[in-house]
Design a protein around this motif. Structure first.
Motif: not given
Length: 375
Positions: A255, A264, A268, A280, A282, A361
């Motif tokens: 990410a 990650l 995930w 997304l 975080l 997330l």
């Protein structure tokens, strides 16, 4: 056994929707705290449970009996209001006795109950004083005595300490919990104070924006928030939220936010490969950002170590909050327990480790937690 069950309550005042489909239960002997910002519907929800307000939709069950349309007198509910709910023209004894007299108890039984309650709450010397002569703390103890003398099926508290100072709030929290332990019936306590909720609750229901956002223990709300609202509302300081871009570097899912790359954990991949996310939100808990002087205390130092600049330092007894800049201009907050290390000064360049195993997330559109896809 679930003593109280709320099913899909809806309440509207005119064109304004106040409560939108709230459902939950309270177990026998459980102390549930309803926590949320002002105007979120907490007090309206409590007033529907006690019968002062009627829901437009939904049902309320107490001891498996549908009480939705019953009057407050028919529900056998004990309630403490924010404004104490005392009759100003009566003295303390008569205020406490009033509800018992309405129920037809004998004079000797009323006297015995009042004596026991006032002894426990330390207000026996006040029983002949007019209600108007009492201090705020004394008035709230009388309100608690009115609850303590009753054999109610459930006890409700609507922000009873909001107008009191910190010392009195602390004392009266203990008194409320003593009443709860003595009765061993379900209790619901409404507050906007997180410290109050964390100190008192078996479980906490976060109510805001007309809805039940999440219900769980304090630890569950902190470690596994259901959405970005709970993540930002719960905790002091709250979770750091960053909008991040998903990508892969050498087969590693990462990410990326403003030049900061956070690998990650492998688990995930299983969840995110089933989605269409390229961005997304975080979530990084302040306790997951660890300053370098704490590295020697760790069994294993996290592999992700980033440079940071201290913007400000807030020392609160044993806890320290650092406001940091990561990368170019990403501002985050870190929290750690003070162990005697010298406090850093603003402007100091340090290193911090980030525990990526504890990253949260969230869906960038709905704000819902993606962590819950694992459960």
């Amino acid at each position: 056994m679930d003593e109280l069950e709320i099913q899909g309550l809806v309440k509207q005042f005119g064109s304004e929707l106040i409560i939108d489909g709230i459902s939950f239960y309270v177990r026998d002997g459980e102390f549930l705290v309803i926590l949320g910002p002002s105007g979120g519907g907490k007090s309206t929800l409590l007033r529907m449970i006690c019968g002062i307000e009627s829901p437009d939709k939904g049902r309320i069950f107490l001891k498996k009996r549908d009480i939705t349309t019953l009057t407050p007198q028919q529900r056998n509910v004990g309630m403490v209001f924010q404004d104490h709910g005392l009759y100003p023209h009566m003295n303390v004894y008569d205020n406490i006795a009033y509800g018992l007299q309405k129920k037809g108890l004998t004079r000797s039984e009323i006297k015995q109950r009042i004596q026991t309650a006032t002894d426990k709450l330390g207000i026996t010397s006040l029983i002949r004083q007019p209600a108007t002569t009492l201090s705020g703390g004394e008035q709230q103890r009388v309100a608690l005595a009115k609850v303590l003398v009753r054999d109610a099926d459930i006890y409700l508290y609507d922000e009873p300490f909001s107008n009191l100072d910190v010392r009195l709030r602390t004392q009266l929290r203990h008194e409320v919990l003593n009443v709860h332990r003595a009765k061993q019936r379900p209790s619901i306590f409404v507050t906007h104070d997180q410290n109050e909720a964390f100190t008192m609750a078996d479980r906490i229901a976060v109510v805001a924006q007309r809805r039940l956002q999440q219900i769980g223990t304090a630890e569950e709300l902190l470690q596994a928030p259901a959405n970005t609202f709970v993540a930002q509302f719960i905790g002091t300081p709250p979770t750091n939220l960053l909008r991040a871009q998903l990508s892969q570097i050498d087969g590693q899912l990462v990410a990326e936010h403003n030049g900061i790359v956070l690998p990650l954990p492998r688990y995930w991949r299983r969840v995110l490969k089933q989605t269409v996310y390229d961005t997304l939100i975080l979530g990084i808990r302040p306790t997951s950002i660890i300053p370098e002087w704490l590295f020697p205390q760790l069994e294993k130092v996290p592999s992700l170590i980033l440079p940071a600049t201290v913007r400000s330092v807030e020392s609160l007894y044993a806890e320290v909050n650092l406001t940091l800049t990561l990368g170019k201009d990403t501002v985050v907050t870190a929290t750690y327990q003070q162990g005697g290390d010298p406090l850093p000064t603003p402007g100091k360049n340090i290193r911090v480790a980030i525990e990526t195993a504890h990253l949260q997330l969230f869906d960038p559109t709905t704000g819902k937690s993606l962590n819950r896809l694992f459960t």
